[in-house]
Scaffold this active site. Structure first.
Site, PDB file in Angstrom:
ATOM      1  N   ASP A 166      -2.794 -19.538  43.031  1.00 52.19           N
ATOM      2  CA  ASP A 166      -1.589 -18.854  43.485  1.00 52.19           C
ATOM      3  C   ASP A 166      -0.773 -18.452  42.258  1.00 52.19           C
ATOM      4  OD1 ASP A 166       1.164 -18.496  44.178  1.00 52.19           O
ATOM      5  OD2 ASP A 166       0.740 -19.335  46.153  1.00 52.19           O
TER       6      ASP A 166
ATOM      7  N   THR B  72       1.786 -12.058  44.625  1.00 51.99           N
ATOM      8  CA  THR B  72       2.411 -12.495  43.369  1.00 51.99           C
ATOM      9  C   THR B  72       1.507 -12.212  42.164  1.00 51.99           C
ATOM     10  OG1 THR B  72       1.611 -14.711  43.881  1.00 51.99           O
ATOM     11  CG2 THR B  72       3.910 -14.267  44.317  1.00 51.99           C
ATOM     12  N   THR B  73       0.188 -12.373  42.350  1.00 46.90           N
ATOM     13  CA  THR B  73      -0.750 -12.099  41.247  1.00 46.90           C
ATOM     14  C   THR B  73      -0.808 -10.599  40.975  1.00 46.90           C
ATOM     15  OG1 THR B  73      -2.036 -13.996  42.007  1.00 46.90           O
ATOM     16  CG2 THR B  73      -3.084 -12.553  40.408  1.00 46.90           C
TER      17      THR B  73
ATOM     18  N   ASP C 257       1.709 -18.527  52.525  1.00 47.17           N
ATOM     19  CA  ASP C 257       1.352 -17.108  52.405  1.00 47.17           C
ATOM     20  C   ASP C 257       1.015 -16.521  53.772  1.00 47.17           C
ATOM     21  OD1 ASP C 257       1.769 -17.258  49.752  1.00 47.17           O
ATOM     22  OD2 ASP C 257      -0.317 -17.133  49.120  1.00 47.17           O
TER      23      ASP C 257
END
Length: 548
Positions: free
Chosen positions: A64, A97-98, A397
């Site tokens: 994550d 987020t990545t 998520d």
């Protein structure tokens, strides 16, 4: 000139100022690229995990992006800004987020050659802003499709495509079911057709080591790690009448400056009588509304326990404020901070069962079988704490994806397809732009290709050949073609049913491009904390310091 007590005048040529600005911009770009490189391998189904060790010796294993960056300690201000955008993305939409970090790093990398060739940062920023506006228009137009939120099967497929890249991908059916049930439980219809879905406050994830992940489920109510205050109090109550308090059921202690003078024995007895009378009044106020269970955020004295036990009331003390709010939503009670204000309408009667159970070595209090709970608890089981922590991150998520879809039911194809489609739209529009802005505008289109390229890299495919084939597909066969993150082959995302929420992509593009613009606008970093030997703060020369 040097006057009496005057500071020396700093005289710098225009070239020196320009060189200093370029150096800072280069450093910022390098910092952004470094952060992006750290988590680039965490994108897609074949993502690698990072093992993080904190100073206390704790270990976190995750892919994550936000969790990784939260644990990393960096000194460079630009790197801190990059970490902040992952947090923003997580708070706003809970996913992507990545992607947002990888994209922001690539946008900065594409700006580097323009700065080296003497282009002014303002020109690059203007082009980036125009590209962002056009990308948003394209995403909200033909590239996105609407979703029927009542179509449970389609909703499940979207949540699955989010979970397939994570640890809980093996149990994606169970995770989808849990996420959808939890979000629909806390969803409240507002006047005007709006929905309010507060998953941070009203969906609690309780992690219990032991058992298997398949044992995880959603409770239609609330679960607390608490026991009743007195061993003889009732531990199972059917259809409980619940009172929630935010006040102590004990005598108020005097402050440190309180001075009490006791002259004779009767004085001390009188004080004890006053204390007993005060506590009895508190308990009588509670007993008057005939509850079975009370929860208080403060303490309960031994004397109060005695009175409550005689009245057949079970008490749970030192409950967290957040837990008390969840109980209030679940059973319809009102939290009060004075017992003399208690009325019948403040008592919660919406719960069907109150029970204390022992799980492992801990006692847990369950308020379940609620008629219309607007709060819930997800009970997560798993082999170890590490597995439970990773499962919780993945489940958060999934909860956010369901929430986003209920609030904005629009989808875009996954697997890098939407990035390639937006890239193609921007490349076509770049030809219409006159002047030097055309090249930075086109650079945004090229930077978007980093998502499909990274997906191909992470599963070991031939990157150049795959991207060339993907461009060709988008030119001839429509915008839903993307990369299969497991094999690296080209697939039609429409047929595979791999979709992502539009809100996640919009937020990722806005955050990444605006952060790149912000970092390019910086031409100096002034530190006000470090001291040189003379005691004055050290800094790069700024416009303000260059006064004659």
């Amino acid at each position: 000139m040097f006057g009496p007590g005057a500071a020396p005048i700093v005289v710098l040529s225009q070239n020196t100022k320009r060189d200093s600005g370029k150096k800072v911009q280069r450093e910022n770009i390098q910092a952004g690229k470094t952060i992006a490189d750290v988590i680039r391998t965490c994108l897609g189904p074949q993502a690698m995990l990072k093992m993080l060790m904190d100073p206390m010796g704790g270990i976190v294993m995750t892919n994550d992006g936000n969790a990784i960056l939260r644990e990393i300690t960096v000194q460079h201000p630009a790197a801190k800004t990059m970490i902040e955008i992952a947090r923003t993305q997580d708070e706003e939409v809970g996913d992507g987020t990545t992607s947002v970090i990888v994209l922001a790093g690539e946008l900065l990398a594409h700006a580097e050659p323009f700065l080296a060739n003497g282009s002014h940062p303002t020109v690059i920023i203007r082009a980036y802003k125009k590209a962002l506006d056009d990308a948003i228009t394209a995403l909200e137009g033909d590239l996105s499709v609407s979703l029927d939120v009542n179509d449970k099967e389609k909703l499940t497929q979207v949540v699955k495509s989010c979970l397939d890249t994570k640890f809980m991908g093996k149990w994606s059916d169970l995770a989808c079911q849990i996420a959808m049930e939890a979000v629909k439980t806390v969803s409240i219809e507002q006047p005007g057709g709006r929905r309010e879905i507060d998953i941070k406050r009203y969906v609690k994830v309780e992690k219990l080591p032991g058992g298997s992940i398949e044992d995880s489920h959603v409770l239609k109510g609330v679960m607390l790690n608490k026991d009743v205050t007195h061993p003889k109090m009732e531990r199972v109550v059917k259809n409980p009448r619940i009172v929630l308090l935010d006040c102590p059921l004990e005598y108020k202690k005097g402050e440190s400056q309180t001075n009490v003078e006791i002259v004779k024995e009767a004085d001390f007895t009188r004080m004890l009588e006053l204390e007993e009378k005060y506590v009895k009044e508190l308990c009588d106020n509670i007993i008057a509304v005939k509850p079975n269970v009370i929860f208080t955020e403060k303490g309960v004295s031994d004397l109060a326990q005695h009175y409550l036990l005689k009245a057949g009331i079970s008490a749970v003390r030192r409950v967290r404020k957040s837990d008390n709010n969840r109980i209030a939503r679940a059973c319809g009670a009102t939290i009060l901070n004075r017992t003399d204000e208690l009325r019948e309408e403040h008592v919660g009667t919406g719960a069907g069962n109150f029970e204390i159970k022992k799980i492992n070595d801990d006692y847990f209090c369950f308020v379940t079988e609620c008629q219309d709970p607007k709060a819930c608890t997800i009970v997560l089981r798993g082999a170890s704490k590490d597995i439970l922590n990773e499962s919780e991150r993945n489940l958060q998520d999934a909860l956010n994806v369901v929430r986003n879809l209920l609030l904005e039911p629009k989808l875009v194809p996954g697997g890098g397809a939407i990035e390639m489609a937006v890239s193609r739209v921007l490349t076509e529009k770049a030809a219409e732009i006159a002047g030097v802005e055309q090249w930075p505008y086109k650079a945004v289109a090229q930077a978007l290709e980093i998502i499909p390229r990274t997906l191909a890299q992470n599963c070991g495919a031939n990157t150049i050949r795959t991207l060339t084939a993907l461009r060709s597909k988008h030119a001839t066969s429509g915008h839903t073609w993307g990369i299969d993150g497991n094999t690296g082959s080209l697939v039609d995302m429409k047929e595979r049913n791999i979709w992502e929420p539009l809100s996640v992509k919009l937020q990722a593009y806005k955050t990444a491009i605006e952060t790149a613009m912000l970092l390019l606008r910086i031409d100096d970093i002034v530190s006000g904390s470090k001291k040189n030997q003379g005691g004055a703060p050290t800094a790069h020369p700024t416009e303000e310091s260059m006064k004659e």
